[in-house]
Scaffold this active site. Sequence first.
Site, PDB file in Angstrom:
ATOM      1  N   CYS A  47      41.152  33.803 -28.080  1.00  0.00           N
ATOM      2  CA  CYS A  47      41.422  34.557 -26.771  1.00  0.00           C
ATOM      3  C   CYS A  47      41.591  33.399 -25.567  1.00  0.00           C
ATOM      4  CB  CYS A  47      40.353  35.531 -26.309  1.00  0.00           C
ATOM      5  SG  CYS A  47      38.711  34.903 -26.388  1.00  0.00           S
ATOM      6  N   LYS A  48      40.695  33.611 -24.653  1.00  0.00           N
ATOM      7  CA  LYS A  48      40.721  32.532 -23.652  1.00  0.00           C
ATOM      8  C   LYS A  48      39.544  31.657 -23.747  1.00  0.00           C
ATOM      9  CE  LYS A  48      40.417  31.794 -18.625  1.00  0.00           C
ATOM     10  NZ  LYS A  48      40.512  32.245 -17.245  1.00  0.00           N
TER      11      LYS A  48
END
Length: 184
Positions: free
Chosen positions: A143-144
């Site tokens: 993800c981030k």
Amino acid sequence: MASRRSVHIFSSLTRSVCLSPIRASQISPIHIAARPRTQPCRLASQQAQIQAPIVQKRWHSRPPSKSQVYDFDQIQDLSSSPSSDRILIDVREPYEYSAGFIPTAINIPINSNPDALFLPADEFEDKFGFPKPETDKEVVFYCKAGVRSSAAAKLAEQGGYENIAEYRGSWLEWERKGGKKEMP
């Protein structure tokens, strides 16, 4: 309720004289003046426990994940030489994915579609436009910053996936270390 003056008198007396503990609601100048000074003091160990600094410890609400953890170099190898047995899954939202993603990654946004891995294969394909990852293949989530990928790994485990991995460094580390970036 005690006035400021009585609290000040009480606090100055307790520095020099040992008093037995009383509730703050019971404090008044009369109580302070009337208290006998011969009551025993608390033990030094009890005072040390009370005056010890508060240290916070972080407790996690879920057990640690059973998924394998990948680092930057392993993900770089995975993206440069893709395998049909491994699927790299970006769990960020579509607007984040459209700003750039790791080569070969597919997008399954976990926040807006937490039930994605529980959908039947035909519904999944209708919704996302590509086939649902098979449960016997290795799924690698990122993800981030690593939080959503951990949640996705836990959901995949609940959905029957057996070979699960996470790239906890995720997109922020990928960009910082100069990983190749693709655009949709």
